[in-house]
Each structure stands twice: as C-alpha cells, then as structure tokens.
Motif scaffolding. Structure first.
Motif, mmCIF file in Angstrom:
data_model
loop_
_atom_site.group_PDB
_atom_site.id
_atom_site.type_symbol
_atom_site.label_atom_id
_atom_site.label_comp_id
_atom_site.label_asym_id
_atom_site.label_seq_id
_atom_site.Cartn_x
_atom_site.Cartn_y
_atom_site.Cartn_z
ATOM 1 N N ASN A 181 55.805 22.402 47.262
ATOM 2 C CA ASN A 181 56.983 22.010 46.473
ATOM 3 C C ASN A 181 57.330 23.047 45.404
ATOM 4 O O ASN A 181 57.666 22.709 44.281
ATOM 5 N N GLY A 182 57.234 24.319 45.761
ATOM 6 C CA GLY A 182 57.601 25.385 44.844
ATOM 7 C C GLY A 182 56.618 25.599 43.707
ATOM 8 O O GLY A 182 56.940 26.252 42.727
ATOM 9 N N GLN A 183 55.396 25.077 43.846
ATOM 10 C CA GLN A 183 54.387 25.187 42.786
ATOM 11 C C GLN A 183 53.075 25.724 43.362
ATOM 12 O O GLN A 183 52.742 25.456 44.506
ATOM 13 N N CYS A 184 52.336 26.422 42.514
ATOM 14 C CA CYS A 184 50.993 26.900 42.862
ATOM 15 C C CYS A 184 49.999 26.330 41.863
ATOM 16 O O CYS A 184 50.255 26.326 40.659
ATOM 17 N N ASP A 185 48.886 25.820 42.383
ATOM 18 C CA ASP A 185 47.847 25.260 41.515
ATOM 19 C C ASP A 185 46.693 26.217 41.283
ATOM 20 O O ASP A 185 45.871 25.997 40.413
ATOM 21 N N SER A 186 46.591 27.278 42.096
ATOM 22 C CA SER A 186 45.441 28.169 41.989
ATOM 23 C C SER A 186 45.429 28.882 40.639
ATOM 24 O O SER A 186 46.460 29.213 40.079
ATOM 25 N N VAL A 187 44.223 29.096 40.130
ATOM 26 C CA VAL A 187 44.060 29.734 38.828
ATOM 27 C C VAL A 187 43.787 31.224 39.006
ATOM 28 O O VAL A 187 44.525 32.066 38.513
ATOM 29 N N ALA A 188 42.709 31.565 39.706
ATOM 30 C CA ALA A 188 42.349 32.970 39.915
ATOM 31 C C ALA A 188 43.198 33.555 41.042
ATOM 32 O O ALA A 188 43.636 32.846 41.945
ATOM 33 N N LYS A 189 43.418 34.853 40.974
ATOM 34 C CA LYS A 189 44.294 35.514 41.933
ATOM 35 C C LYS A 189 43.519 36.494 42.806
ATOM 36 O O LYS A 189 42.603 37.159 42.351
ATOM 37 N N SER A 190 43.945 36.581 44.053
ATOM 38 C CA SER A 190 43.337 37.471 45.028
ATOM 39 C C SER A 190 44.008 38.842 44.999
ATOM 40 O O SER A 190 44.938 39.071 44.230
ATOM 41 N N LEU A 191 43.556 39.696 45.876
ATOM 42 C CA LEU A 191 44.056 41.055 45.999
ATOM 43 C C LEU A 191 45.569 41.087 46.169
ATOM 44 O O LEU A 191 46.122 40.297 46.940
ATOM 45 N N TYR A 192 46.238 41.987 45.452
ATOM 46 C CA TYR A 192 47.680 42.271 45.471
ATOM 47 C C TYR A 192 48.534 41.257 44.714
ATOM 48 O O TYR A 192 49.755 41.392 44.694
ATOM 49 N N HIS A 193 47.958 40.243 44.104
ATOM 50 C CA HIS A 193 48.774 39.264 43.382
ATOM 51 C C HIS A 193 49.144 39.805 42.002
ATOM 52 O O HIS A 193 48.357 40.498 41.363
ATOM 53 N N VAL A 194 50.355 39.465 41.571
ATOM 54 C CA VAL A 194 50.862 39.920 40.278
ATOM 55 C C VAL A 194 50.025 39.301 39.163
ATOM 56 O O VAL A 194 49.659 38.120 39.221
ATOM 57 N N CYS A 195 49.704 40.114 38.160
ATOM 58 C CA CYS A 195 48.867 39.654 37.051
ATOM 59 C C CYS A 195 49.340 40.292 35.755
ATOM 60 O O CYS A 195 50.100 41.255 35.772
ATOM 61 N N SER A 196 48.875 39.742 34.656
ATOM 62 C CA SER A 196 49.175 40.366 33.366
ATOM 63 C C SER A 196 47.912 40.948 32.742
ATOM 64 O O SER A 196 47.984 41.837 31.901
ATOM 65 N N ASN A 197 46.718 40.441 33.175
ATOM 66 C CA ASN A 197 45.452 41.021 32.722
ATOM 67 C C ASN A 197 44.362 40.718 33.747
ATOM 68 O O ASN A 197 44.527 39.858 34.610
ATOM 69 N N SER A 198 43.240 41.414 33.639
ATOM 70 C CA SER A 198 42.161 41.292 34.633
ATOM 71 C C SER A 198 41.497 39.925 34.650
ATOM 72 O O SER A 198 40.871 39.563 35.648
ATOM 73 N N ASP A 199 41.622 39.158 33.570
ATOM 74 C CA ASP A 199 41.035 37.818 33.544
ATOM 75 C C ASP A 199 41.668 36.893 34.575
ATOM 76 O O ASP A 199 41.067 35.904 34.984
ATOM 77 N N GLU A 200 42.886 37.197 35.006
ATOM 78 C CA GLU A 200 43.577 36.378 35.997
ATOM 79 C C GLU A 200 43.088 36.661 37.418
ATOM 80 O O GLU A 200 43.321 35.866 38.320
#
Length: 176
Positions: A85-104
């Motif tokens: 439904n246009g939403q993501c629940d995942s917290v940590a991000k995998s390879l190639y995902h947009v991030c603002s800092n390494s903690d994500e």
C-alpha cells in the motif's frame, strides 16, 4: 459354499457394528478429502518498475534498485520486498538502497556516493552523483559480487584455518 462365507460376513457386520458412526462414515468416504478447500491467496504484483530514483518518490522509504533475482530495477523497500500500500516497514537497508547515513544500512554496508559513469552497469545508472546509497564496506573487507556483499577477509581466514587444521591432523597421523 454359502456356509463358508457366513462367518466372514458375520465378522464384517460385527466390526462395522462396533465402529461409531463417524468411523463408518470414514470408511464409506475412503479416498475423499474431508478438509474444506483451502482459500487461495493471490501473490502480490511485482513492485513498480523504475528507471531512476525519482520514480520511487511516492513510495515512502523505497529505492530504485535491482536485485540478484530480478533483471529489472524496481521500487523496493530496504529489505528488497515489495511495498505494501505504498509503504515500507523495513528499518535497515540492503545494497544500493538510498540512505542518509551508514546507520541506515545493513551490516557490512556503508552509506556513500555511487560511482556512476558511462561504463557503469545499468542498475547503477538510476542514481545521480548527488544520491547516497548503501555500498559494500570495502575498507573492512566486504566485496560486491552478484548484487550482494561478501566478507572476503573472513572467508580467506576461514580457508586458511581449515588448511592449518588439515595440516596438523596429517602431521599427527603420520607420527610427527
């Protein structure tokens, strides 16, 4: 001849008479399924295809990425699942995902600028040089292969340890 069958018939009648009604019913429906038909749940449609990160702007916390199991770049959640439904629940991000800092980013990944050139693979051309994405942490031995990161140093250390143990074992067996 009829007399010989009579004890068998009596035995069958005796057995059937001792069975409760449900068991007799089970005997008459042998081979038939007693379970109601299971409800079939439809598989969710694949995530929206994208050709640049801006195509995923309407889906919160998603990134335009390609995975090892799909040849197309799609708007996926950080754990590479389809948004619901246009939403993501995942917290940590995998390879190639947009991030603002390494903690994500997941373990073994750092947040950095993609190296996008004309020679870059197509799945990297969806990003602009201003984007920051989760990349393999090469400073700590993580290497990219087939859209995943592997810890090459740990693998080399493990192989070395196996070879040392095999060498010691052979030395002990030969009497040294």
């Amino acid at each position: 001849m009829w007399c010989k069958r009579q004890p068998a018939t009596a035995l069958v009648a005796l057995i059937l008479g001792c069975l409760p009604g449900e068991s007799f019913e089970a005997l008459t429906t042998f081979g038939k399924s007693q379970d109601p038909p299971k409800e079939v749940t439809p598989t969710p449609p694949p995530a929206r295809p994208c050709s640049r990160q801006a195509d995923c702007a309407g889906i919160s916390s998603s990134s335009c990425v390609r995975t090892h199991y799909d040849t197309a770049t799609r708007c996926l959640c950080g754990d590479n699942t389809t948004p619901l439904n246009g939403q993501c629940d995942s917290v940590a991000k995998s390879l190639y995902h947009v991030c603002s800092n390494s903690d994500e980013c997941n373990e073994g990944l750092i947040c950095g600028a993609p190296n996008v050139t004309t020679a870059s693979p197509p799945h990297m051309k969806v990003f602009s040089p201003q984007d920051k994405i989760c990349l393999c942490d090469s400073d700590n031995g993580f290497k990219e292969k087939d859209h995943t990161c592997s810890d090459a140093d740990i693998l080399k250390t493990s192989m070395l340890a196996v070879l040392v143990v095999i060498g010691i074992r052979k030395a002990i067996q030969s009497g040294y």
